[in-house]
Write an enzyme that holds these catalytic residues in place. Structure first.
Site, short mmCIF file in Angstrom:
data_model
loop_
_atom_site.label_atom_id
_atom_site.label_comp_id
_atom_site.label_asym_id
_atom_site.label_seq_id
_atom_site.Cartn_x
_atom_site.Cartn_y
_atom_site.Cartn_z
N GLY A 150 0.81 -1.21 0.00
CA GLY A 150 0.00 0.00 0.00
C GLY A 150 0.85 1.25 0.00
O GLY A 150 1.92 1.29 0.61
N GLY A 152 0.61 5.60 0.47
CA GLY A 152 -0.19 6.75 0.88
C GLY A 152 0.63 8.02 0.78
O GLY A 152 1.79 8.01 0.34
N GLN A 156 4.34 4.13 3.29
CA GLN A 156 4.29 3.01 2.36
C GLN A 156 4.37 1.73 3.18
O GLN A 156 5.11 1.66 4.17
CB GLN A 156 5.46 3.05 1.36
CG GLN A 156 5.49 4.28 0.47
CD GLN A 156 6.19 5.44 1.13
OE1 GLN A 156 7.24 5.28 1.73
NE2 GLN A 156 5.61 6.62 1.02
N VAL A 157 3.60 0.72 2.78
CA VAL A 157 3.58 -0.55 3.50
C VAL A 157 4.11 -1.64 2.57
O VAL A 157 3.66 -1.76 1.43
CB VAL A 157 2.16 -0.90 3.98
CG1 VAL A 157 2.18 -2.22 4.75
CG2 VAL A 157 1.60 0.22 4.85
N ASP A 268 -10.23 6.47 12.00
CA ASP A 268 -10.11 6.31 10.55
C ASP A 268 -10.78 5.00 10.14
O ASP A 268 -10.20 4.18 9.45
CB ASP A 268 -8.63 6.31 10.15
CG ASP A 268 -8.42 6.58 8.67
OD1 ASP A 268 -9.37 7.04 8.00
OD2 ASP A 268 -7.30 6.34 8.17
#
Length: 446
Positions: A150, A152, A156-157, A268
Site C-alpha cells: 500500500g 499513501g 508506504q507498506v 479512521d
C-alpha cells in the site's frame, strides 16, 4: 483538490487552502494544511514556510489580545465555561502528548530510537520503484522485501519475510517524517483490549525511529481487506449477500463496543483499514452462537492506528474538532462544523454498511420530524427484500447521536439485535458458512 491529489507539489494549493480555512475561523485546520504542504516539500517551499510563519505570528497576536481582553470570546474566562475543544490530529497536539509520555514510551517493548538519520545499505525511499527481494536491515534484523502492499501520502507498506523465512511474513510501514504515535496506540491496545478480542485489532512487534523516518513492524494478513471483499462483488455487478453484511456488521459493532469501552477511538474507520481474517479449520454452525472454536479466528482485523485517539490523555469533558478530510467518511458533526467524539467511528461504520448493502458510498439527508426537530438518514432507500427491522435502527440511531457521552450500551444493543436474528434463524448460519467459504476462495485466488 487535496483529496484527489491535484497540485500537491505546488505551495499555492496549501496557501489558498489554509487562507480559506482562516477566513472561516478554522485556525487549527489551517495550521495543519500549512504543515502538510511543508512535509510534502511543495514548491516554492521557502514561500510556503514564510507564509506559515506569518500565519503563526498572526495566531500568536490573536491569542495574546484575547487573553488581555476579558470580554473577548477567546479569553480564558470564556474558555473555562465551555468544554475543552481539541484537534486530536494536529501535530502540535500529538507532539505535546508524545513529549509528556516520552519516558514511558521508551520503556515499551519493541521501541527502538536513534537520533541519526536512517543510513542502511538499501535506501527506503527507493523501494517505491523496485523493491522485490531487497534486504532491509533494522536493529540487527534482516527483512526481505517481497512487494508493496500500500502507498499513501505519508507512508508506504511493504510485505517482508523475517530473515528471508517465507513462513514468517511481516508488514513494514515506512513513514516520513517519523511518526511514533501509531506504535503508542498499538501498545495501548495490548494493555487494554481483553485477550478474547485482541485478534480483532492489529499487532505491532516493534518500531524503529530515526531522525528522518520511522519503520513500524506489524503482523501481515494476506487475505485482503473488507474493501476488497466489497469490490469482488461489484466487479460481477452484484452486491454482497445480506447474510454477509449482517455478519460483518456484528463484527464491526463488537469492535467499536470493545474500543470505546476502554477509552480508545480509531479515528479512521473505513473498509481499507479492516483486514479480513479466515479460520484455518472448518467452521461449524454449533460454535457460531458461542463465537468459539474456529469462529474466534474468523472475522475482521482493524489496522492503521495513526489517527487513533487515547481518551485517557484528555480531560473528561473534551470534545474534538478537526476534519478527517477523508471523502465520504466525514461524520455529521464534521459536516456541520460541530464538535464530535465517538461519532467519527460510528459514522464510518454506517458508511461501510451502506457500501456493503448498496455498493456505493453513503449520502445523507436531513429530514424534519413531526415535532419540528430533525434527523439524518441515508438518501438511498432499503431494498424491499432486506431486513429493514435490523438496518433502519442501525442508521437511525448511529447517525443521530446528539450526545458525546458513551455509546457502548447503544453499540451492544444493536449488536445483540443482529446476533439474535441469526441465532433465531439457524439456516442463515449455514448459509453464512458457505458464503464465507466462497468469499475466501474468491479473494485468495485473486
Amino acid at each position: 483538490m487535496e483529496v484527489k491529489g491535484i497540485c500537491q507539489a505546488h505551495s499555492l494549493l496549501y496557501e489558498a487552502y489554509a487562507m480559506s480555512l482562516v477566513a472561516g475561523g478554522k485556525l487549527v485546520e489551517a495550521h495543519e494544511i500549512f504543515q502538510l504542504g511543508i512535509s510534502k516539500n511543495a514548491e516554492p517551499l521557502d514561500r510556503l514556510k514564510k507564509m506559515h510563519g506569518m500565519f503563526l505570528n498572526h495566531l500568536a497576536a490573536v491569542a495574546q489580545n484575547a487573553a488581555a481582553d476579558p470580554k473577548s470570546d477567546m479569553s480564558s474566562r470564556s474558555l473555562n465555561q465551555q468544554p475543552t475543544l481539541v484537534n486530536p490530529w494536529s501535530m502540535p497536539t500529538i507532539d505535546d502528548l508524545l513529549k509528556k509520555m516520552d519516558t514511558n514510551i521508551r520503556k515499551y517493548n519493541g521501541y527502538c530510537r536513534s537520533s541519526k538519520v536512517y543510513s542502511g545499505k538499501v535506501s527506503l525511499s527507493s523501494l517505491k520503484n523496485s523493491s522485490r527481494n531487497k534486504i532491509v536491515e533494522l536493529g540487527g534484523c534482516k527483512y526481505q522485501i517481497k512487494g508493496c502492499s500500500g502507498l499513501g501520502g505519508f507512508a508506504q507498506v511493504y510485505k517482508a519475510y523475517d530473515d528471508s523465512n517465507p513462513d514468517d511474513v511481516l508488514a513494514l510501514k515506512i513513514q516520513k517524517p517519523a511518526f511514533p504515535w501509531e506504535f503508542y496506540m498499538y501498545r495501548q491496545l495490548d494493555k487494554r483490549i481483553p485477550d478474547v478480542e485482541r485478534s480483532s485489532f492489529g499487532f505491532a512487534h516493534k518500531v524503529h525511529i530515526f531522525a528522518d523516518l520511522s519503520v513500524l513492524v506489524c503482523d501481515y494478513l494476506s487475505h485482503g481487506t473488507l474493501q476488497d471483499a466489497i469490490n469482488s462483488n461489484l466487479v460481477t455487478h452484484k452486491l454482497m449477500e445480506e447474510v454477509l453484511c449482517i455478519y460483518y456488521t456484528i463484527e464491526m459493532l463488537r469492535m467499536l463496543e470493545t474500543l470505546h469501552s476502554v477509552g480508545i477511538i480509531h479515528g479512521d474507520f473505513k473498509p481499507d483499514n479492516l483486514l479480513v481474517r479466515y479460520a484455518r479449520e472448518e467452521l461449524t454452525e454449533a460454535s457460531f452462537i458461542t463465537r468459539s472454536g474456529p469462529w474466534r479466528d474468523q472475522g475482521l482485523c482493524l489496522v492503521d492506528w495513526g489517527r487513533g485517539i487515547d481518551l485517557s490523555l484528555f480531560p473528561a469533558d473534551t470534545r474534538f474538532i478537526g476534519d478527517c478530510r477523508t471523502s465520504g467518511f466525514r461524520c455529521v458533526e464534521m459536516q456541520d462544523n460541530q464538535p464530535w467524539k465517538y461519532q467519527v467511528d460510528t459514522y464510518g461504520l454506517c458508511v461501510i454498511v451502506h457500501m456493503m448493502l448498496h455498493g456505493s458510498y453513503m449520502t445523507i439527508e436531513k429530514k424534519v420530524n413531526p415535532d419540528g426537530s430533525y434527523h439524518y438518514g441515508p438518501k438511498l432507500p432499503f431494498k424491499r427484500y432486506w431486513n429493514s427491522d435490523l438496518w433502519k435502527p442501525l442508521f437511525s440511531q448511529l447517525l443521530n447521536m446528539r450526545s458525546n457521552g458513551s455509546d457502548v450500551q447503544l453499540l451492544r444493543s444493536l449488536r445483540e439485535s443482529f446476533e439474535s436474528y441469526l441465532h433465531d434463524n439457524p439456516n442463515l448460519i449455514k448459509t453464512l458458512k458457505h458464503s464465507l467459504a466462497k468469499q475466501k476462495a474468491c479473494l485468495c485466488s485473486a
